[in-house]
Design a protein around this motif. Sequence first.
Motif, PDB file in Angstrom:
ATOM      1  N   ARG A  37       0.829  -1.207   0.000  1.00 33.23           N
ATOM      2  CA  ARG A  37       0.000   0.000   0.000  1.00 33.23           C
ATOM      3  C   ARG A  37       0.864   1.258   0.000  1.00 33.23           C
ATOM      4  O   ARG A  37       0.599   2.200  -0.751  1.00 33.23           O
ATOM      5  N   GLU A  38       1.909   1.264   0.813  1.00 34.84           N
ATOM      6  CA  GLU A  38       2.778   2.438   0.910  1.00 34.84           C
ATOM      7  C   GLU A  38       3.456   2.735  -0.432  1.00 34.84           C
ATOM      8  O   GLU A  38       3.487   3.884  -0.894  1.00 34.84           O
ATOM      9  N   GLN A  39       3.993   1.713  -1.086  1.00 32.03           N
ATOM     10  CA  GLN A  39       4.705   1.930  -2.346  1.00 32.03           C
ATOM     11  C   GLN A  39       3.746   2.288  -3.478  1.00 32.03           C
ATOM     12  O   GLN A  39       4.053   3.141  -4.317  1.00 32.03           O
ATOM     13  N   PHE A  40       2.583   1.668  -3.499  1.00 37.57           N
ATOM     14  CA  PHE A  40       1.620   1.959  -4.565  1.00 37.57           C
ATOM     15  C   PHE A  40       1.014   3.353  -4.379  1.00 37.57           C
ATOM     16  O   PHE A  40       0.770   4.066  -5.361  1.00 37.57           O
ATOM     17  N   ALA A  48       0.706   9.072  -6.047  1.00 33.61           N
ATOM     18  CA  ALA A  48       0.829  10.475  -5.633  1.00 33.61           C
ATOM     19  C   ALA A  48       1.720  11.269  -6.572  1.00 33.61           C
ATOM     20  O   ALA A  48       1.555  12.493  -6.703  1.00 33.61           O
ATOM     21  N   ALA A  49       2.654  10.605  -7.231  1.00 31.71           N
ATOM     22  CA  ALA A  49       3.580  11.296  -8.127  1.00 31.71           C
ATOM     23  C   ALA A  49       3.032  11.477  -9.531  1.00 31.71           C
ATOM     24  O   ALA A  49       3.708  12.060 -10.389  1.00 31.71           O
ATOM     25  N   ARG A  50       1.781  11.019  -9.769  1.00 28.85           N
ATOM     26  CA  ARG A  50       1.224  11.049 -11.118  1.00 28.85           C
ATOM     27  C   ARG A  50       0.086  12.059 -11.224  1.00 28.85           C
ATOM     28  O   ARG A  50      -0.546  12.407 -10.222  1.00 28.85           O
ATOM     29  N   PRO A  51      -0.207  12.548 -12.431  1.00 26.28           N
ATOM     30  CA  PRO A  51      -1.252  13.564 -12.591  1.00 26.28           C
ATOM     31  C   PRO A  51      -2.647  13.000 -12.386  1.00 26.28           C
ATOM     32  O   PRO A  51      -2.869  11.784 -12.511  1.00 26.28           O
ATOM     33  N   ALA A  52      -3.577  13.872 -12.067  1.00 26.88           N
ATOM     34  CA  ALA A  52      -4.978  13.471 -11.909  1.00 26.88           C
ATOM     35  C   ALA A  52      -5.471  12.817 -13.188  1.00 26.88           C
ATOM     36  O   ALA A  52      -5.150  13.254 -14.295  1.00 26.88           O
ATOM     37  N   GLY A  53      -6.253  11.760 -12.998  1.00 26.52           N
ATOM     38  CA  GLY A  53      -6.778  11.022 -14.147  1.00 26.52           C
ATOM     39  C   GLY A  53      -5.872   9.911 -14.631  1.00 26.52           C
ATOM     40  O   GLY A  53      -6.288   9.082 -15.436  1.00 26.52           O
TER      41      GLY A  53
END
Length: 287
Positions: free
Chosen positions: A98-101, A106-111
């Motif tokens: 869960r932590e890694q995923f 979180a580092a990716r854009p919305a959508g």
Amino acid sequence: MQILGCDFSSSPGRRKPIVIARGRLGPEMRSVQLAELLGFATLDSWGRWLADERHTPWIGGFDMPFGLPRELVETLGWPTDWQACMDHYARLSRAQIREQFKAFCAARPAGRKFAHRATDGPAGSSPSMKWVNPPVAYMLHAGVPLLRAAGVHLPGLQPAPEQTPARVGLEAYPGLLARAVLGRRSYKSDDTARQTPERRQARQELIDALEQGRAGLGLRLELTQAQRRALEDDAKADALDAVLCLLQAGWAACRRQEGDMLYGLPPGRDTLEGWIVTAGALGGASH
């Protein structure tokens, strides 16, 4: 030929067991006959049943992802060989997964938070890295190690065995087959308040279509009246989902060797990600 369909849970219990539908291909491989439904309240009991030589040989369809998106694996720096990747994944705890995923998302854009496998598009399936609603990442984490420990051969992910394997496992997805009949209409709910007459009617229509061979696989489902009533009455539809996986396994069993395709799996598929059986192939003839 004996075939199985499995509705899997990563946290089974008495109220929500893992369900296996056992059946056989009918004459001329044009139908699937349901023999029995089995329930397992623990992962250990399910794993022991899979490994039991008395139940073999079989070809089974399992409602769990068998692989992770290549984009995710490469970004995290995990091994890109499937077996090495699964070894690494099995050593992680659910909290670590869960932590890694979550950090990846979180580092990716919305959508575009989640990475997808190539099979997700034609199958309409959730990304296999999802840890909630549904927690398919945990299903992979709990289920695939037990399949491997039971000696189940997973075509396209493991090297081809020298002899015909006694157990063959394929990734199945009951929602793919259900949508071919019902579209987006819901036929089940674990929430008692949402177990409505409309959902029961949808289950009845789905079973009608399966019995009449109108689900797009070229196979008819053969049920006794008692079996049909049990599937209609199961508002959670765990047993019905296992039966849908059973039909997908039957379709694959008809295609154990068909040109350069094994079990109906498309050539050129990603050998790290895996493929959902029948994805992109609904409407084909059974034999």
